[in-house]
Design a protein around this motif. Structure first.
Motif, short mmCIF file in Angstrom:
data_model
loop_
_atom_site.label_atom_id
_atom_site.label_comp_id
_atom_site.label_asym_id
_atom_site.label_seq_id
_atom_site.Cartn_x
_atom_site.Cartn_y
_atom_site.Cartn_z
N UNK A 34 0.81 -1.22 0.00
CA UNK A 34 0.00 0.00 0.00
C UNK A 34 0.85 1.27 0.00
N UNK A 35 1.94 1.25 -0.79
CA UNK A 35 2.88 2.38 -0.85
C UNK A 35 3.33 2.78 0.55
N UNK A 36 3.51 1.78 1.40
CA UNK A 36 3.99 2.07 2.75
C UNK A 36 5.47 2.44 2.72
N UNK A 37 6.30 1.44 2.40
CA UNK A 37 7.73 1.72 2.34
C UNK A 37 8.29 1.34 0.96
N UNK A 38 7.41 1.36 -0.04
CA UNK A 38 7.86 1.07 -1.41
C UNK A 38 7.64 2.28 -2.29
N UNK A 39 8.66 2.61 -3.05
CA UNK A 39 8.55 3.67 -4.05
C UNK A 39 8.54 2.98 -5.41
N UNK A 40 7.58 3.35 -6.24
CA UNK A 40 7.35 2.62 -7.48
C UNK A 40 7.88 3.42 -8.67
N UNK A 41 8.55 2.71 -9.59
CA UNK A 41 9.06 3.37 -10.81
C UNK A 41 8.50 2.68 -12.05
N UNK A 42 7.98 3.48 -12.97
CA UNK A 42 7.49 2.93 -14.24
C UNK A 42 8.12 3.69 -15.41
N UNK A 43 7.92 3.15 -16.60
CA UNK A 43 8.56 3.76 -17.78
C UNK A 43 7.66 3.63 -19.00
N UNK A 44 7.77 4.60 -19.92
CA UNK A 44 7.08 4.48 -21.21
C UNK A 44 8.04 4.02 -22.31
N UNK A 45 9.30 3.78 -21.93
CA UNK A 45 10.29 3.44 -22.96
C UNK A 45 9.96 2.15 -23.69
N UNK A 46 9.47 1.16 -22.95
CA UNK A 46 9.27 -0.15 -23.57
C UNK A 46 7.96 -0.18 -24.37
N UNK A 47 6.99 0.60 -23.92
CA UNK A 47 5.69 0.58 -24.61
C UNK A 47 5.79 1.35 -25.92
N UNK A 48 6.51 2.47 -25.87
CA UNK A 48 6.57 3.32 -27.06
C UNK A 48 7.93 3.27 -27.74
N UNK A 49 8.90 3.85 -27.02
CA UNK A 49 10.19 4.03 -27.65
C UNK A 49 11.19 4.42 -26.57
N UNK A 50 12.39 3.86 -26.66
CA UNK A 50 13.43 4.25 -25.71
C UNK A 50 13.79 5.72 -25.87
N UNK A 51 13.45 6.31 -27.04
CA UNK A 51 13.85 7.70 -27.25
C UNK A 51 12.78 8.71 -26.82
N UNK A 52 11.60 8.23 -26.40
CA UNK A 52 10.58 9.19 -25.90
C UNK A 52 11.07 9.81 -24.59
N UNK A 53 11.82 9.04 -23.81
CA UNK A 53 12.39 9.46 -22.53
C UNK A 53 11.34 9.99 -21.56
#
Ligand SMILES: Cc1ncc(COP(=O)(O)O)c(C=O)c1O
Length: 473
Positions: free
Chosen positions: A300-319
Protein backbone atom coordinates in the motif's frame (compact mmCIF):
# COMPACT_ATOMS: atom_id res chain seq x y z
CA UNK A 1 0.11 -35.54 0.17
CA UNK A 2 -2.29 -34.29 -2.52
CA UNK A 3 -5.29 -32.60 -0.92
CA UNK A 4 -8.76 -33.39 -2.20
CA UNK A 5 -10.70 -30.55 -3.84
CA UNK A 6 -12.98 -30.22 -0.81
CA UNK A 7 -10.05 -30.09 1.65
CA UNK A 8 -8.42 -27.40 -0.32
CA UNK A 9 -11.30 -24.98 -0.87
CA UNK A 10 -13.91 -26.23 1.63
CA UNK A 11 -16.53 -23.50 1.30
CA UNK A 12 -15.83 -22.21 -2.18
CA UNK A 13 -18.42 -22.31 -4.94
CA UNK A 14 -18.07 -20.31 -8.14
CA UNK A 15 -20.56 -17.43 -8.34
CA UNK A 16 -21.79 -17.33 -11.90
CA UNK A 17 -23.77 -14.14 -11.31
CA UNK A 18 -20.69 -12.18 -10.21
CA UNK A 19 -19.00 -9.78 -12.65
CA UNK A 20 -15.65 -11.23 -11.44
CA UNK A 21 -14.55 -14.00 -13.81
CA UNK A 22 -14.60 -17.48 -12.27
CA UNK A 23 -10.85 -17.99 -12.69
CA UNK A 24 -10.27 -14.79 -10.70
CA UNK A 25 -12.70 -16.01 -8.00
CA UNK A 26 -10.64 -19.20 -7.73
CA UNK A 27 -7.39 -17.20 -7.57
CA UNK A 28 -8.83 -14.98 -4.81
CA UNK A 29 -9.97 -18.02 -2.80
CA UNK A 30 -6.50 -19.61 -3.04
CA UNK A 31 -4.68 -16.38 -2.21
CA UNK A 32 -6.80 -16.00 0.88
CA UNK A 33 -6.23 -19.61 2.02
CA UNK A 34 -2.48 -19.40 1.39
CA UNK A 35 -2.04 -16.02 3.08
CA UNK A 36 -4.03 -17.09 6.13
CA UNK A 37 -1.88 -20.20 6.49
CA UNK A 38 -4.83 -22.57 5.90
CA UNK A 39 -2.83 -23.97 2.99
CA UNK A 40 0.70 -24.62 4.11
CA UNK A 41 3.99 -24.45 2.28
CA UNK A 42 4.49 -27.42 -0.08
CA UNK A 43 0.84 -28.54 0.18
CA UNK A 44 0.05 -30.26 -3.12
CA UNK A 45 -2.98 -29.08 -5.02
CA UNK A 46 -5.58 -31.35 -6.55
CA UNK A 47 -5.21 -32.09 -10.23
CA UNK A 48 -6.85 -29.50 -12.45
CA UNK A 49 -9.31 -32.08 -13.78
CA UNK A 50 -10.44 -33.15 -10.30
CA UNK A 51 -10.95 -29.59 -9.08
CA UNK A 52 -12.79 -28.66 -12.28
CA UNK A 53 -15.12 -31.65 -11.88
CA UNK A 54 -15.75 -30.87 -8.24
CA UNK A 55 -16.60 -27.24 -8.98
CA UNK A 56 -18.56 -28.05 -12.14
CA UNK A 57 -16.44 -25.79 -14.34
CA UNK A 58 -14.17 -26.19 -17.36
CA UNK A 59 -10.72 -27.59 -16.68
CA UNK A 60 -9.19 -24.72 -18.70
CA UNK A 61 -10.55 -22.28 -16.09
CA UNK A 62 -8.70 -24.12 -13.32
CA UNK A 63 -5.53 -24.27 -15.45
CA UNK A 64 -5.74 -20.50 -16.00
CA UNK A 65 -6.13 -19.91 -12.24
CA UNK A 66 -3.20 -22.17 -11.35
CA UNK A 67 -1.01 -20.51 -14.00
CA UNK A 68 -1.88 -17.06 -12.67
CA UNK A 69 -1.03 -18.14 -9.11
CA UNK A 70 2.27 -19.56 -10.32
CA UNK A 71 3.04 -16.24 -12.01
CA UNK A 72 2.18 -14.38 -8.79
CA UNK A 73 4.50 -16.65 -6.80
CA UNK A 74 1.81 -18.39 -4.71
CA UNK A 75 2.22 -21.77 -6.38
CA UNK A 76 5.05 -23.70 -7.91
CA UNK A 77 4.51 -25.98 -10.90
CA UNK A 78 6.69 -29.03 -11.30
CA UNK A 79 6.67 -31.07 -14.43
CA UNK A 80 4.97 -34.38 -13.75
CA UNK A 81 4.13 -33.65 -10.11
CA UNK A 82 1.47 -30.96 -10.37
CA UNK A 83 1.27 -27.80 -8.31
CA UNK A 84 2.25 -27.02 -4.73
CA UNK A 85 2.13 -24.02 -2.39
CA UNK A 86 5.26 -21.81 -2.23
CA UNK A 87 6.87 -20.57 1.00
CA UNK A 88 5.11 -17.42 2.20
CA UNK A 89 7.13 -16.05 5.12
CA UNK A 90 5.39 -15.11 8.35
CA UNK A 91 3.78 -11.86 7.43
CA UNK A 92 0.06 -11.36 7.38
CA UNK A 93 -0.75 -8.79 4.72
CA UNK A 94 -3.87 -7.10 3.49
CA UNK A 95 -4.82 -8.42 0.06
CA UNK A 96 -3.40 -6.53 -2.90
CA UNK A 97 -5.82 -3.96 -4.22
CA UNK A 98 -5.83 -5.05 -7.80
CA UNK A 99 -9.16 -4.27 -9.44
CA UNK A 100 -8.28 -5.56 -10.99
CA UNK A 101 3.18 -5.86 -39.04
CA UNK A 102 5.61 -4.64 -38.79
CA UNK A 103 5.20 -1.37 -40.59
CA UNK A 104 6.90 0.68 -43.12
CA UNK A 105 10.57 -0.08 -42.73
CA UNK A 106 11.68 3.26 -41.30
CA UNK A 107 13.87 3.73 -38.22
CA UNK A 108 15.57 0.38 -38.21
CA UNK A 109 17.97 -0.17 -35.35
CA UNK A 110 21.23 -1.57 -36.66
CA UNK A 111 21.57 -4.50 -34.27
CA UNK A 112 19.33 -7.53 -34.63
CA UNK A 113 17.95 -9.21 -31.47
CA UNK A 114 19.05 -6.25 -29.30
CA UNK A 115 17.76 -6.80 -25.77
CA UNK A 116 15.20 -4.44 -24.23
CA UNK A 117 14.45 -2.71 -27.53
CA UNK A 118 10.87 -2.18 -28.65
CA UNK A 119 10.16 -2.32 -32.38
CA UNK A 120 10.04 1.32 -33.46
CA UNK A 121 8.15 0.39 -36.62
CA UNK A 122 5.13 -0.19 -34.41
CA UNK A 123 5.12 3.35 -33.04
CA UNK A 124 1.55 4.62 -33.48
CA UNK A 125 2.55 7.58 -35.67
CA UNK A 126 -0.89 8.38 -36.98
CA UNK A 127 -2.74 8.33 -33.66
CA UNK A 128 0.11 10.25 -32.01
CA UNK A 129 0.10 12.90 -34.77
CA UNK A 130 -3.66 13.34 -34.32
CA UNK A 131 -3.19 14.02 -30.59
CA UNK A 132 -0.39 16.50 -31.26
CA UNK A 133 -2.41 18.25 -34.01
CA UNK A 134 -5.47 18.49 -31.76
CA UNK A 135 -3.41 20.02 -28.97
CA UNK A 136 -1.74 22.51 -31.30
CA UNK A 137 -5.14 23.57 -32.59
CA UNK A 138 -6.99 23.80 -29.30
CA UNK A 139 -4.49 24.33 -26.46
CA UNK A 140 -1.09 25.18 -27.95
CA UNK A 141 0.11 26.74 -24.68
CA UNK A 142 -0.19 23.31 -23.01
CA UNK A 143 2.64 21.98 -25.15
CA UNK A 144 5.04 24.69 -24.05
CA UNK A 145 4.14 26.23 -20.72
CA UNK A 146 1.36 24.05 -19.34
CA UNK A 147 3.78 21.69 -17.66
CA UNK A 148 4.86 21.93 -14.04
CA UNK A 149 8.30 21.01 -12.79
CA UNK A 150 7.11 17.54 -11.71
CA UNK A 151 5.04 16.79 -14.77
CA UNK A 152 1.98 17.86 -16.74
CA UNK A 153 -1.03 17.70 -14.43
CA UNK A 154 -3.16 15.69 -16.89
CA UNK A 155 -0.34 13.23 -17.43
CA UNK A 156 0.07 12.78 -13.67
CA UNK A 157 -3.67 12.07 -13.49
CA UNK A 158 -3.48 9.60 -16.36
CA UNK A 159 -0.50 7.81 -14.75
CA UNK A 160 -2.28 7.64 -11.38
CA UNK A 161 -5.27 6.02 -13.14
CA UNK A 162 -2.96 3.66 -15.06
CA UNK A 163 -1.12 2.38 -11.99
CA UNK A 164 -4.40 2.00 -10.11
CA UNK A 165 -6.06 -0.06 -12.86
CA UNK A 166 -3.03 -2.06 -13.98
CA UNK A 167 -0.86 -2.36 -10.93
CA UNK A 168 -3.31 -2.00 -8.03
CA UNK A 169 -1.52 1.07 -6.64
CA UNK A 170 -3.70 3.69 -4.98
CA UNK A 171 -2.09 7.09 -5.36
CA UNK A 172 -3.19 10.67 -5.93
CA UNK A 173 -1.81 12.47 -9.03
CA UNK A 174 0.28 14.62 -6.66
CA UNK A 175 2.20 11.47 -5.68
CA UNK A 176 3.28 10.97 -9.31
CA UNK A 177 6.51 12.65 -10.44
CA UNK A 178 7.24 12.54 -14.16
CA UNK A 179 10.89 11.94 -15.09
CA UNK A 180 12.84 11.50 -18.29
CA UNK A 181 12.69 7.70 -18.01
CA UNK A 182 13.05 5.03 -15.34
CA UNK A 183 16.82 5.56 -15.38
CA UNK A 184 16.47 9.14 -14.15
CA UNK A 185 13.82 8.00 -11.67
CA UNK A 186 16.30 5.48 -10.19
CA UNK A 187 18.92 8.19 -9.78
CA UNK A 188 16.42 10.48 -8.02
CA UNK A 189 15.12 7.75 -5.71
CA UNK A 190 18.62 6.73 -4.64
CA UNK A 191 19.49 10.34 -3.95
CA UNK A 192 16.33 10.93 -1.90
CA UNK A 193 16.14 7.66 0.04
CA UNK A 194 19.74 6.52 0.65
CA UNK A 195 21.91 8.81 2.79
CA UNK A 196 25.49 9.46 1.65
CA UNK A 197 27.73 6.63 2.87
CA UNK A 198 24.77 4.29 3.44
CA UNK A 199 24.37 0.88 1.82
CA UNK A 200 22.07 0.07 -1.07
CA UNK A 201 21.11 -3.52 -1.93
CA UNK A 202 21.02 -4.29 -5.65
CA UNK A 203 20.10 -7.49 -7.41
CA UNK A 204 22.91 -9.62 -8.80
CA UNK A 205 22.53 -9.83 -11.76
CA UNK A 206 20.83 -6.50 -12.30
CA UNK A 207 20.55 -3.29 -14.29
CA UNK A 208 24.14 -1.96 -14.33
CA UNK A 209 23.21 1.72 -14.06
CA UNK A 210 21.78 1.24 -10.56
CA UNK A 211 25.19 0.27 -9.20
CA UNK A 212 26.81 3.08 -11.16
CA UNK A 213 24.40 5.72 -9.79
CA UNK A 214 24.73 4.47 -6.22
CA UNK A 215 28.53 4.51 -6.40
CA UNK A 216 28.64 7.91 -8.07
CA UNK A 217 26.44 9.28 -5.30
CA UNK A 218 28.83 7.90 -2.67
CA UNK A 219 26.58 5.04 -1.52
CA UNK A 220 27.95 1.57 -0.83
CA UNK A 221 26.55 -1.36 -2.78
CA UNK A 222 25.53 -4.71 -1.30
CA UNK A 223 24.86 -7.45 -3.88
CA UNK A 224 21.64 -9.38 -3.37
CA UNK A 225 22.03 -12.85 -4.83
CA UNK A 226 19.08 -14.56 -6.48
CA UNK A 227 17.48 -17.93 -5.91
CA UNK A 228 14.36 -19.44 -7.45
CA UNK A 229 12.11 -17.16 -5.32
CA UNK A 230 13.89 -13.90 -6.13
CA UNK A 231 16.50 -11.67 -4.47
CA UNK A 232 17.92 -12.49 -1.06
CA UNK A 233 16.47 -10.39 1.80
CA UNK A 234 19.13 -8.56 3.84
CA UNK A 235 19.14 -9.15 7.55
CA UNK A 236 17.35 -6.25 9.33
CA UNK A 237 20.45 -5.93 11.53
CA UNK A 238 22.63 -5.24 8.49
CA UNK A 239 23.58 -1.77 7.25
CA UNK A 240 21.55 -2.04 4.05
CA UNK A 241 18.69 0.45 4.29
CA UNK A 242 17.48 0.69 0.68
CA UNK A 243 16.99 -2.08 -1.86
CA UNK A 244 16.31 -1.78 -5.58
CA UNK A 245 14.26 -4.67 -6.95
CA UNK A 246 12.60 -5.83 -10.16
CA UNK A 247 9.95 -8.07 -8.53
CA UNK A 248 7.52 -8.39 -11.44
CA UNK A 249 10.16 -9.42 -13.92
CA UNK A 250 13.74 -9.85 -12.82
CA UNK A 251 16.25 -8.05 -15.01
CA UNK A 252 17.88 -9.61 -16.97
CA UNK A 253 16.99 -13.23 -16.04
CA UNK A 254 13.18 -12.94 -16.09
CA UNK A 255 10.75 -14.53 -13.64
CA UNK A 256 8.60 -12.99 -10.93
CA UNK A 257 9.59 -12.80 -7.27
CA UNK A 258 7.51 -15.24 -5.22
CA UNK A 259 4.69 -13.79 -3.11
CA UNK A 260 6.45 -15.05 0.02
CA UNK A 261 9.69 -13.27 -0.86
CA UNK A 262 7.81 -10.07 -1.63
CA UNK A 263 6.18 -10.25 1.77
CA UNK A 264 9.57 -10.90 3.38
CA UNK A 265 10.92 -7.71 1.78
CA UNK A 266 7.91 -5.74 3.00
CA UNK A 267 8.54 -7.10 6.50
CA UNK A 268 12.24 -6.25 6.20
CA UNK A 269 11.40 -2.66 5.18
CA UNK A 270 8.97 -2.30 8.09
CA UNK A 271 11.43 -3.70 10.66
CA UNK A 272 14.48 -1.90 9.33
CA UNK A 273 12.58 1.30 8.46
CA UNK A 274 14.18 0.75 5.08
CA UNK A 275 12.98 1.54 1.56
CA UNK A 276 12.16 -0.65 -1.40
CA UNK A 277 12.61 0.94 -4.82
CA UNK A 278 10.48 -1.12 -7.17
CA UNK A 279 11.77 -0.86 -10.75
CA UNK A 280 8.76 -1.97 -12.79
CA UNK A 281 10.37 -1.21 -16.13
CA UNK A 282 8.44 -3.61 -18.40
CA UNK A 283 5.52 -5.03 -16.41
CA UNK A 284 3.01 -4.31 -19.20
CA UNK A 285 4.51 -7.24 -21.10
CA UNK A 286 3.10 -10.31 -19.45
CA UNK A 287 1.92 -12.75 -22.07
CA UNK A 288 -0.06 -15.17 -19.91
CA UNK A 289 -2.48 -14.63 -17.05
CA UNK A 290 -3.18 -11.29 -15.49
CA UNK A 291 -0.65 -8.68 -14.37
CA UNK A 292 1.26 -9.59 -11.22
CA UNK A 293 0.37 -7.18 -8.40
CA UNK A 294 3.06 -4.59 -7.87
CA UNK A 295 5.02 -4.72 -4.62
CA UNK A 296 3.88 -1.12 -4.01
CA UNK A 297 0.27 -2.36 -4.05
CA UNK A 298 1.09 -5.20 -1.64
CA UNK A 299 2.40 -2.79 0.97
CA UNK A 300 0.00 0.00 0.00
CA UNK A 301 2.88 2.38 -0.85
CA UNK A 302 3.99 2.07 2.75
CA UNK A 303 7.73 1.72 2.34
CA UNK A 304 7.86 1.07 -1.41
CA UNK A 305 8.55 3.67 -4.05
CA UNK A 306 7.35 2.62 -7.48
CA UNK A 307 9.06 3.37 -10.81
CA UNK A 308 7.49 2.93 -14.24
CA UNK A 309 8.56 3.76 -17.78
CA UNK A 310 7.08 4.48 -21.21
CA UNK A 311 10.29 3.44 -22.96
CA UNK A 312 9.27 -0.15 -23.57
CA UNK A 313 5.69 0.58 -24.61
CA UNK A 314 6.57 3.32 -27.06
CA UNK A 315 10.19 4.03 -27.65
CA UNK A 316 13.43 4.25 -25.71
CA UNK A 317 13.85 7.70 -27.25
CA UNK A 318 10.58 9.19 -25.90
CA UNK A 319 12.39 9.46 -22.53
CA UNK A 320 9.41 9.52 -20.19
CA UNK A 321 9.06 7.60 -16.96
CA UNK A 322 7.68 8.23 -13.51
CA UNK A 323 7.94 7.70 -9.78
CA UNK A 324 4.89 6.98 -7.62
CA UNK A 325 5.85 7.97 -4.09
CA UNK A 326 4.35 7.40 -0.67
CA UNK A 327 2.69 10.65 0.53
CA UNK A 328 5.45 11.24 3.08
CA UNK A 329 8.24 11.02 0.49
CA UNK A 330 6.89 13.34 -2.20
CA UNK A 331 8.72 16.37 -0.77
CA UNK A 332 12.07 14.53 -0.49
CA UNK A 333 11.79 13.18 -4.03
CA UNK A 334 10.77 16.58 -5.42
CA UNK A 335 13.77 18.10 -3.70
CA UNK A 336 16.04 15.40 -5.15
CA UNK A 337 14.67 16.22 -8.62
CA UNK A 338 15.58 19.86 -8.10
CA UNK A 339 19.05 19.05 -6.77
CA UNK A 340 19.81 16.57 -9.57
CA UNK A 341 18.51 19.04 -12.17
CA UNK A 342 16.04 16.39 -13.26
CA UNK A 343 13.15 17.44 -15.44
CA UNK A 344 11.28 15.63 -18.19
CA UNK A 345 10.76 17.36 -21.51
CA UNK A 346 7.45 19.25 -21.44
CA UNK A 347 6.37 18.92 -25.06
CA UNK A 348 5.56 15.21 -25.30
CA UNK A 349 3.84 15.17 -21.90
CA UNK A 350 0.67 16.95 -22.98
CA UNK A 351 0.49 14.72 -26.05
CA UNK A 352 0.98 11.57 -23.99
CA UNK A 353 -1.72 12.66 -21.54
CA UNK A 354 -4.12 13.19 -24.44
CA UNK A 355 -3.07 9.83 -25.89
CA UNK A 356 -3.76 8.05 -22.62
CA UNK A 357 -7.01 9.82 -21.77
CA UNK A 358 -8.44 9.08 -25.25
CA UNK A 359 -7.70 5.36 -24.90
CA UNK A 360 -5.14 5.31 -27.74
CA UNK A 361 -2.44 4.22 -25.32
CA UNK A 362 -4.34 1.06 -24.38
CA UNK A 363 -5.14 0.31 -28.03
CA UNK A 364 -1.44 0.55 -28.81
CA UNK A 365 -0.49 -1.50 -25.76
CA UNK A 366 -2.91 -4.30 -26.74
CA UNK A 367 -1.47 -4.36 -30.24
CA UNK A 368 2.20 -4.49 -29.27
CA UNK A 369 1.51 -6.96 -26.53
CA UNK A 370 -0.10 -9.36 -29.01
CA UNK A 371 2.80 -9.01 -31.44
CA UNK A 372 5.47 -9.26 -28.75
CA UNK A 373 3.79 -12.35 -27.29
CA UNK A 374 4.03 -14.00 -30.71
CA UNK A 375 7.68 -12.97 -31.14
CA UNK A 376 8.56 -14.06 -27.61
CA UNK A 377 6.97 -17.48 -28.20
CA UNK A 378 8.66 -17.83 -31.57
CA UNK A 379 12.09 -16.98 -30.16
CA UNK A 380 11.74 -19.49 -27.32
CA UNK A 381 10.52 -22.25 -29.64
CA UNK A 382 13.34 -21.61 -32.07
CA UNK A 383 15.99 -21.59 -29.35
CA UNK A 384 14.55 -24.81 -27.92
CA UNK A 385 14.66 -26.60 -31.22
CA UNK A 386 17.75 -25.15 -32.92
CA UNK A 387 20.02 -24.35 -29.95
CA UNK A 388 19.21 -27.24 -27.60
CA UNK A 389 22.66 -28.77 -28.08
CA UNK A 390 24.45 -25.67 -26.77
CA UNK A 391 22.13 -24.19 -24.18
CA UNK A 392 18.69 -23.94 -22.63
CA UNK A 393 16.04 -21.28 -22.01
CA UNK A 394 13.40 -20.83 -19.32
CA UNK A 395 10.07 -19.44 -20.56
CA UNK A 396 8.78 -16.85 -18.08
CA UNK A 397 6.02 -15.76 -20.50
CA UNK A 398 6.87 -12.14 -19.90
CA UNK A 399 9.23 -9.35 -20.78
CA UNK A 400 11.28 -8.23 -23.72
CA UNK A 401 14.30 -10.49 -23.49
CA UNK A 402 15.13 -14.15 -23.20
CA UNK A 403 18.28 -15.68 -21.70
CA UNK A 404 19.94 -18.60 -23.44
CA UNK A 405 22.07 -20.29 -20.74
CA UNK A 406 25.14 -21.60 -22.51
CA UNK A 407 27.02 -24.85 -22.18
CA UNK A 408 30.31 -24.41 -20.26
CA UNK A 409 32.60 -24.82 -23.26
CA UNK A 410 31.18 -21.60 -24.78
CA UNK A 411 32.07 -18.07 -23.70
CA UNK A 412 29.24 -15.52 -23.71
CA UNK A 413 31.69 -12.60 -23.90
CA UNK A 414 33.52 -14.04 -26.89
CA UNK A 415 30.24 -14.80 -28.68
CA UNK A 416 28.72 -11.35 -28.11
CA UNK A 417 31.84 -9.66 -29.43
CA UNK A 418 31.78 -11.74 -32.59
CA UNK A 419 27.99 -11.32 -32.90
CA UNK A 420 28.32 -7.52 -32.89
CA UNK A 421 30.61 -7.79 -35.90
CA UNK A 422 27.78 -9.69 -37.58
CA UNK A 423 25.17 -7.03 -36.71
CA UNK A 424 23.59 -8.95 -33.85
CA UNK A 425 23.10 -7.05 -30.59
CA UNK A 426 22.81 -9.88 -28.06
CA UNK A 427 24.45 -9.25 -24.69
CA UNK A 428 26.56 -11.41 -22.38
CA UNK A 429 24.78 -12.49 -19.20
CA UNK A 430 28.09 -12.52 -17.31
CA UNK A 431 28.42 -8.77 -17.87
CA UNK A 432 25.33 -8.18 -15.72
CA UNK A 433 26.62 -10.47 -12.96
CA UNK A 434 29.03 -9.97 -10.06
CA UNK A 435 28.90 -13.58 -8.98
CA UNK A 436 29.96 -16.57 -11.07
CA UNK A 437 26.70 -18.35 -10.26
CA UNK A 438 23.13 -17.16 -10.87
CA UNK A 439 20.20 -19.19 -9.52
CA UNK A 440 22.60 -22.08 -9.13
CA UNK A 441 23.87 -21.96 -12.71
CA UNK A 442 27.05 -20.52 -14.21
CA UNK A 443 26.52 -16.90 -15.24
CA UNK A 444 27.31 -17.70 -18.84
CA UNK A 445 24.54 -16.92 -21.29
CA UNK A 446 23.20 -14.72 -24.04
CA UNK A 447 20.53 -12.09 -23.43
CA UNK A 448 18.47 -11.89 -26.61
CA UNK A 449 15.88 -9.25 -27.45
CA UNK A 450 12.54 -10.91 -28.15
CA UNK A 451 10.55 -7.92 -29.43
CA UNK A 452 12.60 -5.94 -31.89
CA UNK A 453 12.34 -8.36 -34.83
CA UNK A 454 9.42 -10.22 -36.33
CA UNK A 455 9.56 -14.04 -36.61
CA UNK A 456 11.04 -14.04 -40.12
CA UNK A 457 13.76 -11.60 -39.09
CA UNK A 458 14.38 -13.60 -35.93
CA UNK A 459 14.85 -16.76 -37.95
CA UNK A 460 17.46 -15.14 -40.17
CA UNK A 461 19.23 -13.49 -37.22
CA UNK A 462 19.32 -16.76 -35.28
CA UNK A 463 20.83 -18.60 -38.23
CA UNK A 464 23.52 -15.92 -38.35
CA UNK A 465 24.03 -16.18 -34.58
CA UNK A 466 24.38 -19.93 -34.83
CA UNK A 467 27.13 -19.50 -37.42
CA UNK A 468 28.87 -16.96 -35.15
CA UNK A 469 28.75 -19.38 -32.23
CA UNK A 470 30.23 -22.18 -34.33
CA UNK A 471 33.06 -19.86 -35.36
CA UNK A 472 33.97 -19.21 -31.70
CA UNK A 473 33.90 -22.87 -30.54
C1 LIG B 1 15.76 -3.02 -15.34
C2 LIG B 1 15.66 -1.71 -16.06
N1 LIG B 1 15.35 -0.63 -15.34
C3 LIG B 1 15.27 0.57 -15.93
C4 LIG B 1 15.48 0.72 -17.28
C5 LIG B 1 15.45 2.10 -17.88
O1 LIG B 1 14.32 2.48 -18.54
P1 LIG B 1 14.20 3.92 -19.21
O2 LIG B 1 14.46 3.74 -20.67
O3 LIG B 1 12.81 4.36 -18.93
O4 LIG B 1 15.20 4.84 -18.61
C6 LIG B 1 15.79 -0.38 -18.06
C7 LIG B 1 16.05 -0.24 -19.50
O5 LIG B 1 16.23 -1.18 -20.24
C8 LIG B 1 15.88 -1.64 -17.43
O6 LIG B 1 16.20 -2.74 -18.12
Amino acid sequence: MVETPRDILPSFMPDRTSPTPIFEQICAAFRERIRSGALRERARLPATRALAQDLGIARATVVTSYDQLVAEGYLAARRGSGYSVCAMGDVELTPPRTSVSAGDGRERPAMLLAAGQPDMRLFPHRAWAKCVARLCRTRPEDMLIGCGRFGHSELRQAIAAHVRDWRGIDARPEQVLVTSGATEALDICLHALAAPGSTVGVEDPGYPLIRLFAERQGRRVRDLSLDSQGAEVPDPGEETGVVVLTPSHQFPLGGAMSAGRRQAFVLWAAQRQGWIIEDDYDSEFRYAGRPIPAMASVDGLGRTVYIGSFSKIFSNSLRLGYVVAPEGQVAALSQAMRLRGARASAMPQAALAEFMLRGEFYRHLRRVRRLYAERHRHLIEHLRTEFADIGHVVDHQAGMQVVLHLAPHLSDVRITKAARQAGIGVEALSEFCRSALVRGEASNGLVLGACLNDPEEQKAALARLRAVISSTE
